[in-house]
Design a protein around this motif. Sequence first.
Motif, PDB file in Angstrom:
ATOM      1  N   ILE A 107      47.923  47.112  38.890  1.00  0.00           N
ATOM      2  CA  ILE A 107      47.765  45.872  38.128  1.00  0.00           C
ATOM      3  C   ILE A 107      48.738  45.917  36.965  1.00  0.00           C
ATOM      4  N   GLY A 108      49.463  44.838  36.772  1.00  0.00           N
ATOM      5  CA  GLY A 108      50.420  44.796  35.680  1.00  0.00           C
ATOM      6  C   GLY A 108      50.674  43.388  35.209  1.00  0.00           C
ATOM      7  N   VAL A 116      50.087  37.991  35.150  1.00  0.00           N
ATOM      8  CA  VAL A 116      49.396  39.228  35.510  1.00  0.00           C
ATOM      9  C   VAL A 116      49.314  39.244  37.026  1.00  0.00           C
ATOM     10  N   TYR A 117      49.568  40.404  37.613  1.00  0.00           N
ATOM     11  CA  TYR A 117      49.592  40.494  39.074  1.00  0.00           C
ATOM     12  C   TYR A 117      48.824  41.721  39.562  1.00  0.00           C
ATOM     13  N   HIS A 118      48.413  41.641  40.798  1.00  0.00           N
ATOM     14  CA  HIS A 118      47.726  42.715  41.512  1.00  0.00           C
ATOM     15  C   HIS A 118      48.625  43.040  42.704  1.00  0.00           C
ATOM     16  N   LEU A 119      49.164  44.258  42.745  1.00  0.00           N
ATOM     17  CA  LEU A 119      50.074  44.678  43.810  1.00  0.00           C
ATOM     18  C   LEU A 119      49.312  45.662  44.696  1.00  0.00           C
ATOM     19  N   ARG A 120      49.034  45.273  45.922  1.00  0.00           N
ATOM     20  CA  ARG A 120      48.208  46.101  46.810  1.00  0.00           C
ATOM     21  C   ARG A 120      49.029  46.680  47.953  1.00  0.00           C
ATOM     22  N   ASN A 121      48.853  47.987  48.150  1.00  0.00           N
ATOM     23  CA  ASN A 121      49.456  48.675  49.279  1.00  0.00           C
ATOM     24  C   ASN A 121      48.581  48.352  50.492  1.00  0.00           C
ATOM     25  N   THR A 122      49.111  47.563  51.421  1.00  0.00           N
ATOM     26  CA  THR A 122      48.316  47.133  52.572  1.00  0.00           C
ATOM     27  C   THR A 122      48.107  48.252  53.585  1.00  0.00           C
ATOM     28  N   ASP A 123      48.863  49.354  53.440  1.00  0.00           N
ATOM     29  CA  ASP A 123      48.707  50.473  54.369  1.00  0.00           C
ATOM     30  C   ASP A 123      47.555  51.408  53.987  1.00  0.00           C
ATOM     31  N   LYS A 172      49.065  40.414  28.478  1.00  0.00           N
ATOM     32  CA  LYS A 172      48.807  41.809  28.134  1.00  0.00           C
ATOM     33  C   LYS A 172      47.308  42.043  27.946  1.00  0.00           C
ATOM     34  N   GLU A 173      46.628  41.109  27.292  1.00  0.00           N
ATOM     35  CA  GLU A 173      45.174  41.202  27.112  1.00  0.00           C
ATOM     36  C   GLU A 173      44.445  41.138  28.445  1.00  0.00           C
ATOM     37  N   ARG A 174      44.857  40.222  29.310  1.00  0.00           N
ATOM     38  CA  ARG A 174      44.217  40.085  30.627  1.00  0.00           C
ATOM     39  C   ARG A 174      44.441  41.324  31.483  1.00  0.00           C
ATOM     40  N   GLU A 175      45.653  41.866  31.425  1.00  0.00           N
ATOM     41  CA  GLU A 175      45.948  43.087  32.177  1.00  0.00           C
ATOM     42  C   GLU A 175      44.980  44.188  31.752  1.00  0.00           C
ATOM     43  N   SER A 176      44.815  44.382  30.444  1.00  0.00           N
ATOM     44  CA  SER A 176      43.897  45.408  29.940  1.00  0.00           C
ATOM     45  C   SER A 176      42.466  45.139  30.381  1.00  0.00           C
TER      46      SER A 176
END
Length: 164
Positions: free
Chosen positions: A21-22, A8-15, A65-69
């Motif tokens: 989250i996916g 599970v990852y957190h993709l952050r737009n730094t701008d 999948k559970e953690r993402e939710s």
Amino acid sequence: MHNQEAFVYHLRNTDNGRYYIGYHKGTVDDGYLCSSRNFEFWLDYEQGHSFERLILFFGTKEECKERESAFLSNCFLDKKCYNFSDGNGGFLLRDCYVGMEIETKRLIEADKVLPEYNNKNFLWYTKKEYVKLGYKGISKDIKDTKTKWGRVKLFFRQLIRRLT
């Protein structure tokens, strides 16, 4: 050893601080970015915004999948979140739009309908309308775009939807 077939990852737009989250079945370095259908995410990405990825959890596909939710359950009203669904097919409770590209039936989700996509090649619905209509109703709308009389019927259906 704990199974690490997925993460599970957190993709952050730094701008601009927006994030996605996916989860992904694969390895951290296999080149996978995300499966977002949010038009604004891809517009930011194509315009060269900078993104950083933080890995939140490793496990089996089902665990991830559970953690993402679970992570997304905290994002229902967060406008900074690019996600539109909870990872299990349920929509997050945000007021946005779902667009259907008529020719390809590709879905596009966006916080606002951009002028260059507000044309006869797309059908746009508020998320609430989209959920209410279901695919059967949208399929009828797409079919009606193929004929002149169908487009007239579709115009009035969409007008009525906006008024009610």
